[in-house]
Scaffold this motif. Structure first.
Motif, short mmCIF file in Angstrom:
data_model
loop_
_atom_site.label_atom_id
_atom_site.label_comp_id
_atom_site.label_asym_id
_atom_site.label_seq_id
_atom_site.Cartn_x
_atom_site.Cartn_y
_atom_site.Cartn_z
N GLN A 267 23.42 31.67 73.17
CA GLN A 267 23.48 32.20 71.80
C GLN A 267 24.56 31.54 70.95
N ALA A 268 25.06 30.37 71.40
CA ALA A 268 26.17 29.72 70.70
C ALA A 268 25.76 28.39 70.08
N ASP A 269 26.40 28.07 68.96
CA ASP A 269 26.31 26.73 68.39
C ASP A 269 27.35 25.82 69.02
N LEU A 270 28.50 26.42 69.34
CA LEU A 270 29.59 25.70 70.00
C LEU A 270 29.89 26.42 71.30
N VAL A 271 29.69 25.74 72.41
CA VAL A 271 29.95 26.32 73.73
C VAL A 271 31.30 25.82 74.21
N LEU A 272 32.23 26.73 74.39
CA LEU A 272 33.59 26.39 74.81
C LEU A 272 33.74 26.68 76.30
N LEU A 273 33.84 25.63 77.10
CA LEU A 273 33.96 25.77 78.55
C LEU A 273 35.44 25.70 78.94
N ALA A 274 36.05 26.86 79.09
CA ALA A 274 37.46 26.93 79.44
C ALA A 274 37.59 27.38 80.89
N VAL A 275 37.05 26.57 81.79
CA VAL A 275 37.02 26.91 83.22
C VAL A 275 37.93 25.93 83.98
N VAL B 161 32.92 34.30 67.15
CA VAL B 161 32.71 34.28 68.60
C VAL B 161 31.59 35.26 68.91
N ALA B 162 30.47 34.71 69.36
CA ALA B 162 29.28 35.54 69.60
C ALA B 162 29.33 36.26 70.94
N ALA B 163 29.89 35.60 71.94
CA ALA B 163 29.92 36.20 73.28
C ALA B 163 30.98 35.49 74.12
N VAL B 164 31.40 36.17 75.18
CA VAL B 164 32.40 35.63 76.08
C VAL B 164 32.05 36.06 77.50
N SER B 165 32.31 35.22 78.48
CA SER B 165 32.10 35.61 79.87
C SER B 165 33.43 36.01 80.48
N GLY C 10 30.53 30.43 71.75
CA GLY C 10 30.43 31.11 73.03
C GLY C 10 31.55 30.65 73.94
N VAL C 11 32.32 31.56 74.47
CA VAL C 11 33.49 31.23 75.28
C VAL C 11 33.21 31.49 76.76
N VAL C 12 33.27 30.44 77.55
CA VAL C 12 33.10 30.52 79.01
C VAL C 12 34.34 29.88 79.64
N SER C 13 35.34 30.61 80.10
CA SER C 13 35.39 32.05 80.30
C SER C 13 36.64 32.61 79.65
N ALA C 14 36.87 33.93 79.85
CA ALA C 14 37.98 34.61 79.18
C ALA C 14 39.30 34.46 79.93
N GLY C 15 39.66 33.23 80.27
CA GLY C 15 40.97 32.96 80.85
C GLY C 15 42.01 32.89 79.74
N ARG C 16 43.20 32.46 80.09
CA ARG C 16 44.27 32.39 79.08
C ARG C 16 43.92 31.42 77.96
N VAL C 17 43.33 30.29 78.33
CA VAL C 17 43.02 29.26 77.33
C VAL C 17 41.81 29.65 76.49
N GLY C 18 40.74 30.07 77.14
CA GLY C 18 39.51 30.36 76.42
C GLY C 18 39.66 31.44 75.38
N THR C 19 40.34 32.53 75.72
CA THR C 19 40.49 33.63 74.77
C THR C 19 41.35 33.22 73.58
N VAL C 20 42.39 32.46 73.84
CA VAL C 20 43.28 32.02 72.75
C VAL C 20 42.55 31.07 71.81
N LEU C 21 41.82 30.10 72.38
CA LEU C 21 41.10 29.16 71.52
C LEU C 21 39.97 29.87 70.77
N GLY C 22 39.34 30.83 71.43
CA GLY C 22 38.32 31.61 70.74
C GLY C 22 38.91 32.36 69.56
N ALA C 23 40.08 32.97 69.77
CA ALA C 23 40.74 33.70 68.69
C ALA C 23 41.15 32.75 67.56
N ALA C 24 41.60 31.55 67.92
CA ALA C 24 41.99 30.57 66.91
C ALA C 24 40.79 30.12 66.08
N LEU C 25 39.64 29.94 66.73
CA LEU C 25 38.44 29.54 66.01
C LEU C 25 37.94 30.67 65.11
#
Length: 298
Positions: free
Chosen positions: A66-74, A34-38, A12-27
């Motif tokens: 809904q995530a096993d891994l919560v990525l806080l890119a805030v 990636v189950a969901a993104v804010s 789960g990616v929180v939030s869809a900034g430059r870092v969060g979306t890139v790391l989500g795509a890399a994972l």
């Protein structure tokens, strides 16, 4: 945790900034899902659609739930409140991995989440992000500062594996050194951009239209030499003790852009100190340079 070598995680990616979306795509590329993104702003929604197509856009609490891994890119200043908010809403549960990407924080900021039973990890990629697909490829040449609870070797191992999953090289940074680590990178990377842009503006003031073309070979070589040779790479009038040239620089800078002068003075003084310590500049020559520089100090 690579694809085919371990369990897939729902991210789960929180939030869809430059870092969060890139790391989500890399994972995702590493085999996770990636189950969901804010995402709130129009730019962040667009970024999510481009880098995480088909991923549901939800509020942060639903993303975490809904995530096993919560990525806080805030942002740094938002992180603590976000963690407390997710805990207060019951969005975090025991067994989850909660990762934040703030360079300025270690895992202490995740303490409320750790009390809820999650595994706290801090990952900070030492690179700049554009929020575009090429950033995923650039991770392969980057290092990631990893921080985990001091006595929890399992958490350190998870942090390092996640960094490898991103395609980067993990570098352990203890909690106590995290703020200094971040200050060092900020001083180098952010202030370098300011310095380069000031240089470009001064060149344009001098009538040089293709400032970037003139600067690129010199500045690229300077960066490469600094990384290879440290202070032994110092060149220029300060390193030679050319006090007269330094005085001329200050005079023309005062005419072209007085706001640049204080920065030039301070950096020249620091350069002189480092040149003396490295044996490039004689103490007596450094004294002459400092005398010129002191004339410009308040």
């Amino acid at each position: 945790m690579r694809q085919g070598a371990g369990p897939r995680l729902r991210v789960g990616v929180v939030s869809a900034g430059r870092v969060g979306t890139v790391l989500g795509a890399a994972l995702q590329r590493a085999g996770h899902s990636v189950a969901a993104v804010s995402a709130v702003s129009k730019a962040s929604v667009t970024r999510a659609e481009e880098l995480l197509p088909g991923v549901a856009v939800c509020p942060p609490d639903e993303v975490a739930g809904q995530a096993d891994l919560v990525l806080l890119a805030v942002p740094d200043d938002v992180l603590e409140g976000m963690v407390r908010g997710l805990v207060a809403t019951g969005s975090l549960r025991s067994g989850q991995i909660v990762v934040h990407t703030s360079g300025a924080h270690g895992v202490e900021v995740l303490a409320p989440a750790a009390e809820a039973g999650v595994l706290p990890v801090a990952l900070h990629p030492a690179m700049t992000f554009t929020g575009r697909g090429e950033d995923v490829e650039r991770l392969a040449s980057a290092c990631v500062a990893v921080t985990a609870p001091e006595q929890n070797e399992a958490a350190w191992n998870v942090a390092e594996v996640l960094a490898l999953e991103l395609g980067a090289e993990p570098v352990r940074v203890p909690e106590s050194a995290r703020k200094l680590y971040h200050a060092a990178l900020t001083h180098g990377a952010n202030h370098l951009i300011t310095l380069i842009n000031e240089c470009a503006q001064l060149l344009r003031n001098a009538g040089v239209e293709a400032a970037d073309r003139v600067m690129a070979p010199l500045l690229s070589a300077s960066l490469d030499n600094a990384l290879r040779y440290g202070d032994r790479a110092i060149t220029g009038p300060v390193s030679r003790g050319d006090a007269g040239t330094v005085r001329t620089h200050l005079e023309v800078l005062e005419q072209a852009d007085p706001a640049v002068v204080p920065g030039y003075v301070e950096l020249a003084a620091r350069t002189a100190e480092r040149a003396v310590r490295s044996g490039i500049l004689r103490t007596e020559d450094a004294a002459e340079v400092r005398e010129v520089l002191d004339e410009e100090r308040p």
